[in-house]
Every structure is written in C-alpha cells, then in structure tokens.
Design an enzyme around this catalytic site. Structure first.
Site, PDB file in Angstrom:
ATOM      1  N   GLU A 115      23.419  19.221  68.447  1.00 22.90           N
ATOM      2  CA  GLU A 115      22.594  18.550  67.618  1.00 22.90           C
ATOM      3  C   GLU A 115      21.768  17.147  68.089  1.00 22.90           C
ATOM      4  O   GLU A 115      20.658  17.016  67.725  1.00 22.90           O
ATOM      5  CB  GLU A 115      23.279  18.046  66.231  1.00 22.90           C
ATOM      6  CG  GLU A 115      22.248  17.692  65.051  1.00 22.90           C
ATOM      7  CD  GLU A 115      23.027  17.643  63.726  1.00 22.90           C
ATOM      8  OE1 GLU A 115      24.315  17.678  63.532  1.00 22.90           O
ATOM      9  OE2 GLU A 115      22.400  16.964  62.830  1.00 22.90           O
ATOM     10  N   ARG A 130      26.555  31.083  48.712  1.00 27.53           N
ATOM     11  CA  ARG A 130      25.388  31.829  48.441  1.00 27.53           C
ATOM     12  C   ARG A 130      25.474  33.079  49.364  1.00 27.53           C
ATOM     13  O   ARG A 130      25.171  34.173  48.817  1.00 27.53           O
ATOM     14  CB  ARG A 130      24.090  31.170  48.781  1.00 27.53           C
ATOM     15  CG  ARG A 130      23.954  30.246  47.529  1.00 27.53           C
ATOM     16  CD  ARG A 130      22.776  29.200  47.873  1.00 27.53           C
ATOM     17  NE  ARG A 130      22.902  28.235  48.985  1.00 27.53           N
ATOM     18  CZ  ARG A 130      22.290  28.061  49.971  1.00 27.53           C
ATOM     19  NH1 ARG A 130      21.214  28.780  50.154  1.00 27.53           N
ATOM     20  NH2 ARG A 130      22.679  27.387  50.909  1.00 27.53           N
ATOM     21  N   SER A 142      23.692  26.461  64.288  1.00 27.97           N
ATOM     22  CA  SER A 142      24.047  25.101  65.060  1.00 27.97           C
ATOM     23  C   SER A 142      25.365  25.255  65.555  1.00 27.97           C
ATOM     24  O   SER A 142      25.658  24.795  66.899  1.00 27.97           O
ATOM     25  CB  SER A 142      24.148  23.934  63.922  1.00 27.97           C
ATOM     26  OG  SER A 142      25.117  24.309  63.023  1.00 27.97           O
ATOM     27  N   GLY A 160      31.066  27.296  57.516  1.00 27.97           N
ATOM     28  CA  GLY A 160      30.682  28.638  57.065  1.00 27.97           C
ATOM     29  C   GLY A 160      30.559  29.574  58.259  1.00 27.97           C
ATOM     30  O   GLY A 160      31.442  30.710  57.926  1.00 27.97           O
ATOM     31  N   SER A 215      31.971  18.305  64.064  1.00 28.25           N
ATOM     32  CA  SER A 215      31.931  19.793  64.267  1.00 28.25           C
ATOM     33  C   SER A 215      33.131  20.185  63.309  1.00 28.25           C
ATOM     34  O   SER A 215      32.594  21.532  62.726  1.00 28.25           O
ATOM     35  CB  SER A 215      32.205  20.058  65.567  1.00 28.25           C
ATOM     36  OG  SER A 215      31.006  19.405  66.553  1.00 28.25           O
ATOM     37  N   HIS A 224      20.222  20.525  52.851  1.00 29.58           N
ATOM     38  CA  HIS A 224      20.824  21.443  52.841  1.00 29.58           C
ATOM     39  C   HIS A 224      20.910  21.676  51.179  1.00 29.58           C
ATOM     40  O   HIS A 224      20.889  20.782  50.409  1.00 29.58           O
ATOM     41  CB  HIS A 224      22.413  21.347  53.312  1.00 29.58           C
ATOM     42  CG  HIS A 224      23.062  22.583  53.097  1.00 29.58           C
ATOM     43  ND1 HIS A 224      23.532  23.162  52.049  1.00 29.58           N
ATOM     44  CD2 HIS A 224      23.643  23.461  54.160  1.00 29.58           C
ATOM     45  CE1 HIS A 224      24.145  24.293  52.389  1.00 29.58           C
ATOM     46  NE2 HIS A 224      24.250  24.545  53.517  1.00 29.58           N
ATOM     47  N   GLY A 231      32.397  16.536  70.227  1.00 34.53           N
ATOM     48  CA  GLY A 231      32.415  17.611  69.171  1.00 34.53           C
ATOM     49  C   GLY A 231      32.304  18.869  69.967  1.00 34.53           C
ATOM     50  O   GLY A 231      32.725  18.756  71.281  1.00 34.53           O
ATOM     51  N   LEU A 232      31.857  19.812  69.492  1.00 35.53           N
ATOM     52  CA  LEU A 232      31.889  21.256  70.119  1.00 35.53           C
ATOM     53  C   LEU A 232      30.981  21.126  71.340  1.00 35.53           C
ATOM     54  O   LEU A 232      31.495  21.648  72.424  1.00 35.53           O
ATOM     55  CB  LEU A 232      31.428  22.336  69.000  1.00 35.53           C
ATOM     56  CG  LEU A 232      32.482  22.839  68.156  1.00 35.53           C
ATOM     57  CD1 LEU A 232      31.814  23.796  67.114  1.00 35.53           C
ATOM     58  CD2 LEU A 232      33.958  23.214  68.682  1.00 35.53           C
TER      59      LEU A 232
END
Lengths: 263, 607
Positions: free
Chosen positions: B389, B268, B405, B47, B42, B252, B12-13
């Site tokens: 993570e 949101r 994150s 967002g 990832s 979440h 992942g990242l």
C-alpha cells in the site's frame, strides 16, 4: 451511567529516564457514551499528558498490542468498554514482560523467542512447486487449524499464569497452543517426539499447575487448557513409547498415524 | 552504523514477503518495524485474497484474463495494465505458496449449496479440498480466497513464521525518520528506536519502503492507528522521489458507527444488504446489476447520495445507514463472519444475528504512494524500492478491488524481492563507504536537530494541528469533492504546513516519548494531506474514488494520466507532473456499474 466522573490511576515509569521512579499518577475525565479504554487513554494523552506510553494498533481486538492490567485483570484495553467498569479504574502494565514504559511492555521480543523455541513454522522437506495445484485438505481440517491459529500473541495468558510468574523460562499456554497448532497440521512433518524436548518438560506441559487462568483471560476464547491437556497426554505417551521402542521408530509410526487421521 | 544488504522498512505482508524472497536467495536482510510484525495492519484484512483459481461453482470459467479485466475496470482505467497483467498471472502461485507455508485456507466442500438469494449451486466433487473462494465487490467470478474471516491474520502469522524460519532479523519498535541519499542513490535510513528514543543509522545497498497506507491522516479511517504514511513521507522528503496519484483515496462502504472499525466486504459478498432509515434495501434502485456488490467507490457514493436525500439514520455520531446480515443465518454468521460478529457485539453492543449494524463510508485505502516501476524500483533514487500500500506500483489506479490489496502485498513482495536480488547482483555499482558514513552522520544530525528544536519549544501543539488536518480532509476531501471546497482545503493545509514547522513539546521529550514520535511525524502527514487535496483540486474529472461534483465525467481525453508529486526540501509548495497511463490490452470503456459518464476519445474526434 455514562455521565460519571472517571478517575484513572495509572502506573508511570520511564526506565530510560534516570529521573524517573515508578509511581502511580491520577487522571480524571468525564465519561461519554460507548467510551472504550482506547478512547479514554487517547484522550488522556492528547488532552492531559502527551508523555503517557501505551500501545494500540488495530483498536479492534485483532492485533494483540494493548493488553494491560485493568483493575488487576489482564485484558485488551481496546475492547474494554468503560461503562462496564467502576468509575475508579486502575491501569498497570502486564507483568512477566519487560517494561518499555508506563503501560507499554515488550511482548515482541518474548514472542519472537517463543516462536524460535517451538520452531513455529511448517517443517516440510518438499520444495514448493509453482506449477502444481495446491495440496488438497478437507475443509474440517482447515477449520481445526484455523481455530488453533487464532491466537493474537497479546500475552494475557502468560500474564495471568501462576507458573509463568515463578518460572521465567516457562513456555506458557501460548507456546503450547502453537505446538498443538503444528502437531495438528498435516503439512508439518514433525512427529510428537520431535516436540518432546521443548514441551515435554517442566518448562512445558509438566510445568502447568492447572490454575486455568490462561483460558479465563484469553480474549479470543481459545480452549487453552484443552490444548495443554491434549499435549500432556501426547507427551506422556511419547515418553512411554521412547523408553520402550526407541525414539526413531515411534516417531515414524506417529507420523504415519497423524497423516492418516488428518486425511 | 548497522550494515546490511537490504533494509526493509515495515513488517506487514509486503515487507515480510520481500524480505523472505531476498533471505532465501542468501542476502542479509534487516526489517525494521513500528510494532512487532504480527501486530501489523495487514492482520486487519478480514475478507480475502484475490486469485483466479476457479475452484468454486460460482468461479467456473474464471481466468487470469477475467481477473485482469475486473482489476482494470475497478481501477477505472487508472492502473498500469502491464502491472495488472503480471499481478493476475502471479496471484494464484502466491496463494498456493502461502498454503504451503501453513495458511489454513478454507477449502471446497462438494455438494449442493444454497445462496442467500435462493439460487442453488453444486460444488464439484473433483474440486474437493482445493482452496475455496467467496464473492467480493466488482468481480465477475467468486475469486476471494479466505481463511474463515481472519485472512490477514492467518497470512501474517504464516509469513512471519517463515521469517523466523529463515532467521531474518527484525528490529521492532523502530521508526525510519529519514532516508540516507545523495540525490542519485539511496543508502539506507536513519531510525529512531521507539524503546529508548535513540537514533541509529542503517547502511543498506537496497532500501524497501513497505510501510502501508496513510489512512490515519483522515479523522475517520478503518486503518490501524500506526498507518500514518511514514514511509511515503520520508520518500517525499528526498525531493526527488515522486508520490503517484495521492488524490486517489478509497472509502470503504462499511465502517461501523461509532469507532470506524471495518466490517468486511465479505458481509456483502456473502449476501448482506444495505438498508436505509426505513429499512428499505436501496442499492438495487441505483445499481440493478451489481446491487451491494458494485465496486467500493460506487457503493460508497450511492450511500452518501442516499443519505443526502434524507434517507440516512440520524445519530449523535452523525448520519449512517444499516448493514443487514440477519438472513445469512446464525451458523454462517458465527462461523464464516466470526470476527465481524465479535466486533459488532464487543464494540457496538449489537448482535448481527438478530440486529442490523450501523455503518457508513469510511476512509480505507490509499491507492497512491511511492511511485515505482513494474519491478518495484522507486522513481528518482537508485537503490530505493517500494511494495504494497505504501507504493504506487500502480495496480489499483483510482479504485482498488476488495481482495486485491492482500494479493498485491504477497505478489509485489515477491516481484520486488526478485528485482532487488537481480539489481544487487548485476546492476549495483561500487561506492565510497566513507562517503556514505559521512552522509549517514549528516542525516542523523539533521534528525537530531529536529528533535532538539521540538524540545526547545515552538508554540504549536501536535495534537491540535493533527485534529485540524484530519477535519479538513474529512470535510473537504471526502467521498464527493468540489472545486471551491478543495481550494479551501488546499489553503488551510498550506497554512498547517507552515504551522507544523513550529511544533513544541509539552512533555520532557526524554526516552521513548510518544509526543516526540507524533511531533516528528506530523509535518510529513500534513504534507501528504496537502498532496491529496492539491492533486484532487487539479484533477478536473471524476475517476474511480475521485468523484468531483463539478466535473462528474471521467475524462479520458485529458486525464488518462497519473499525478506525480514531488516536494523539494524547504519549498513551500510541491510540484505536480503527469505521466500517461499505460494501456496495453484493454482500452477505456464502460465499467458496467456506477454512474458511467465518460468523455471518450471518440467523442472528441467526432466533435
């Protein structure tokens, strides 16, 4: 509708098991509301046959892991709602890619090789300066690049492609899309002529036989045929220019032109 | 045995950023990954990436100091403040570097702009074309840089492209099942090839765990199905590497019902509302200041509280609330929130332009993980590192801010890569390669025996135990926690730990058999589940995402400390130790949102 008896006919083969021969296996289950193929296959594995191989990661149509042939058509299994299918469902692995087992195919290796072939990265001779502000870019340009960057490498376009089935070295719509993505990006120094060798051939834009299935089956709705047409025009022009002007001169001129249009 | 300077577990990242740092300094790096890198979880980060660039009207005056304060408050003072400081300072550089690598970050468009609440702001001409940002929960300024709503996707693709450019070897469809170590130092890992089922050993001078979170041990999680905490488990199995703050689990506020797919906080952030069964916007009743944009732990609790009062919408999939983004307008929804739009349309059959979306709090992020120091070195074993993570670096304390994150993966990858390069150059001591070969042999043998035992057939079925484990966590170690229930969870999970020793296969187990993979993973997953419940039971306070109904106060007198869990090989139970949380700049105080009940140090002094 949501209380049908479902019959799945699933391709089975474990190439690493000398006992295994390709066959079709039948599974049955009762339909439940809002069931997806991800849900159904998971249930088959957990409740009926824990040896069944298939790939899911995100189960939300963003990672590209789960493409397979659903009643003959390439689709993302996670985004396929059972209620939109008949009660008899045939599942086969994607063609074109090497079989890992059952419904799982090795897309990773093919896509990595494709990435190497088209040099799928920004070619920029300037070193990164950690103290500088970011280079400015019009938001429209960023949006245009993002549009071309949305491919999730699921493999549906090549699995659906007539040219790819007969030419194993064909770059596929996905490879050409990737080139269009970097051609459009003002941060990339490459000129049209730099891409000519990899895409201006029968393995690239001139191998496309125009069946348009790549775009029909792209789960992200990317305008693949438009991108192929765009590249074909560019490459035809490049080949004309290089035969009249010499390659180096035209590359420089094109790069200047690209920088101008982007800014 | 395959030899390399550095073995990175996870593509992942965080893993790829670490690998890039090392490869560009001339080290040989091999990345192993369960899946092709571009399929890593990832990519699901929709967002944004937090970095104090201060380019927007609503981010004017932003600074690394304010980002630091937001992060510390968000963590409920549970984070390591030195780490937070390092992180906020490096985040802007990290974002800009990914821009140079090709991420199509959305850019500032100058001119007036009307916000959903009617306020009109002026985006400045001088900022035109710089990287834009959007609002996210728990932050004072607009700071979440984004690429439309495919931030994670765009980042993963750019990052993986750099690994291609550098020619970094990636061995995908491979799972690390045990670390090779002698109790002092780590020398690599034993890996199962998920194409063939074969085992092979990797000998590395440095090994990095970057395997992401453990979300899937919960029954309802937004995480990808590969997020089963495998890297944390193999670190725990060494008996000497502690996992930090495993009880800190983020829910979440907006997973969709049913399906648990994440609906980004961007909804949101861009002005979406939460509604109850009467379609009343209830968040301002609880949080008049931040409304829907308090930190995630707070919004999730308010939602559960509100549903408990009977304002939830009943459905066959349990009670839920609504997310309403209709007022943002068709254009905004279809362009800036496009992935969300397709998730709602394709998976729920709901068009968010015209209809409200069923949501409820869903497991999302593990703040806990392999405990490392600020340089990313794992406690307990030299030569072992962790990033992202999978680690407890500890940037997030007891609650992670949205967008921190993604930023952490890139920043930590850089930091960890640099410290490995330094260690290999300056600190590494010579060791006997022969001894390592013998160790690798033993470890491979041990894993092979586990597989043979599975094939020989115990009586427990992997998916039965797995479902029981997930249910215990969902029912008893969720958004709100209570002593009695936690005790039950601990007892039940202890029993499941025992039963997981008696797994047997129902299938042949030949080749890349997925039942073998699941059965090899499950005992580790149950141990992680146990640590979450056990840590939560022992922590008799409420802090961030850890909300004890029987201990509703944040207790800075007794609990300004981090849980460290170790599990000796063969032991029935883990041991818990605690270490103080480093407070260097910002003493514990009021978050400015949430329930704000604190047992402060001063009160104790007065008492």
């Amino acid at each position: 509708m949501p209380n049908r008896k479902l019959t799945f006919r699933v391709f089975r083969h474990n190439p690493y098991d000398p006992q295994s021969a390709p066959r079709v296996q039948k599974y049955e289950m009762q339909e439940t509301p809002r069931l997806t193929l991800y849900g159904a296959l998971t249930r088959i594995r957990e409740e009926q046959d824990p040896s069944l191989q298939f790939d899911f990661v995100c189960r939300s149509a963003i990672c590209g892991s789960c493409a397979m042939l659903v009643n003959g058509r390439p689709r993302l299994a996670c985004r396929t709602l059972i209620e939109q299918l008949p009660s008899r469902i045939n599942l086969f692995p994607l063609p074109f890619f090497r079989l890992v087992g059952d419904l799982s195919v090795d897309t990773g290796t093919w896509f990595r090789e494709m990435g190497q072939r088209v040099e799928s990265w920004i070619h920029d001779s300037e070193p990164f300066d950690p103290d500088a502000l970011e280079e400015r870019m019009p938001n429209d340009t960023a949006q245009t690049i993002y549009e071309l960057d949305r491919c999730i490498e699921c493999g549906c376009c090549v699995a659906a492609c007539g040219a790819a089935q007969v030419n194993p070295t064909y770059l596929g719509a996905v490879g050409m899309l990737r080139i269009a993505r970097f051609l459009t990006d003002p941060r990339d120094d490459r000129a049209d002529s730099d891409f000519f060798e990899v895409v201006g051939t029968e393995d690239g834009v001139f191998g496309c036989i125009g069946l348009l299935a790549c775009e029909d089956y792209c789960p992200k709705g990317i305008s693949l045929t438009t991108q192929i047409a765009y590249l074909r025009r560019k490459m035809a022009l490049t080949s004309l220019r290089s035969s009249s002007n010499g390659k180096g001169a035209s590359a420089g001129a094109q790069h200047a032109e690209k920088a101008k249009t982007a800014k | 045995m395959i030899n390399t300077d550095v073995l990175v577990i996870g593509a992942g990242l965080a893993g790829e950023r670490t690998a890039i740092e090392l490869a560009s300094q001339g080290f040989q790096v091999i990345i192993i990954s369960l899946v092709p890198p571009k399929r890593s979880h990832s990519t699901a980060a929709q967002g944004g990436m937090q970095a104090a660039l201060g380019n927007m009207a609503k981010s004017q005056g932003d600074s690394t100091d304010i980002h630091f304060e937001d992060t510390v408050k968000g963590s409920d003072w549970g984070c390591d403040q030195d780490v937070a400081r390092l992180f906020v300072n490096l985040a802007p550089i990290a974002v800009r570097q990914t821009a140079a690598w090709g991420v199509p970050w959305s850019r500032v468009e100058p001119g007036p702009r009307k916000l959903p609440d009617g306020e009109v702001v002026q985006e400045l001409l001088e900022k035109e074309g710089l990287i834009a940002a959007r609002d996210f929960g728990g932050t004072k300024k607009w700071r979440a840089c984004y690429a439309s709503d495919g931030t994670g996707h765009a980042l993963v693709y750019a990052m993986d492209n750099v690994t291609l450019q550098l020619g970094i070897e990636v061995h995908d469809r491979a799972e690390a099942l045990a670390l090779i170590h002698d109790g002092q130092r780590c020398y690599g890992a034993v890996v199962r090839d998920l194409r063939t089922g074969e085992l092979r050993a990797y000998h590395a001078r440095a090994t990095v765990i970057a395997t992401g979170g453990h979300g899937r041990i919960y029954g309802h999680s937004t995480n990808g199905i590969i997020n089963e905490g495998t890297g944390m488990s193999i670190a725990l199995d060494t008996g000497v590497v502690p996992l930090g703050n495993m009880e800190a689990v983020q829910f979440h506020p907006t997973g969709v019902v049913p399906g648990d797919i994440l609906i980004s906080e961007a909804c949101r952030g861009d002005g979406g509302y939460l509604l109850d069964k009467n379609e009343h916007r209830f968040m301002p009743d609880y949080e008049p200041q931040k409304k829907e944009l308090a930190s995630r732990d707070v919004v999730s609790r308010r939602m559960v509280q509100h549903m408990r009062k009977g304002f939830g919408v009943e459905s066959t999939y349990g009670p839920h609330l609504w997310l309403d983004i209709r007022h943002l307008g068709k254009k905004h929804i279809e362009v800036n929130l496009r992935e969300i739009t397709s998730i709602c349309r394709d998976f729920l059959g709901v068009d968010p332009v015209r209809k409200i979306v069923p949501v409820r709090p869903t497991q999302h992020y593990s703040m806990g993980g392999v405990r490392t120091n600020i340089a990313g070195r794992a406690h307990g074993l030299a030569g072992l590192y962790a990033a992202g993570e999978a680690s407890c670096w500890d940037l997030h304390g007891f609650n992670r801010l949205g967008g921190n994150s993604v930023a952490e993966t890139v920043v930590a990858g850089t930091v960890v890569g640099k410290s490995i390069a330094r260690d290999l150059e300056w600190l590494d001591f010579p060791y006997s390669e022969q001894a390592v070969a013998a160790m690798a042999e033993d470890t491979t043998q041990m894993v092979q025996e586990r597989i043979l035992r599975l094939r020989a057939g115990g009586k427990e079925y992997v998916y039965d135990l797995r479902n029981q484990m997930s249910n215990v966590l969902m029912e008893k170690v969720g958004v709100f926690r209570k002593g009695a229930e936690l005790q039950e969870a601990v007892d039940e999970l202890a029993e499941l730990c025992q039963r997981s020793k008696h797994l047997g296969l129902r299938s042949s187990g030949v080749g890349a058999n997925p039942e073998v993979a699941a059965a090899l993973r499950l005992p580790g997953m149950v141990r992680l589940a146990f640590l979450i419940a056990y840590g939560a039971l022992k922590r008799t306070e409420s802090r961030g995402s850890h909300a004890r109904e029987d201990y509703p106060f944040r207790d800075d007198i007794h609990w300004l400390k981090r849980t460290l869990a170790r599990w000796a090989p063969g032991a029935d139970l883990p041991t818990l130790d605690y270490e103080p949380v480093r407070i260097t700049e910002m003493p514990p105080g009021d978050r400015g949102y949430g329930e704000s009940k604190v047992l402060a140090v001063e009160e104790k002094v007065r008492a």
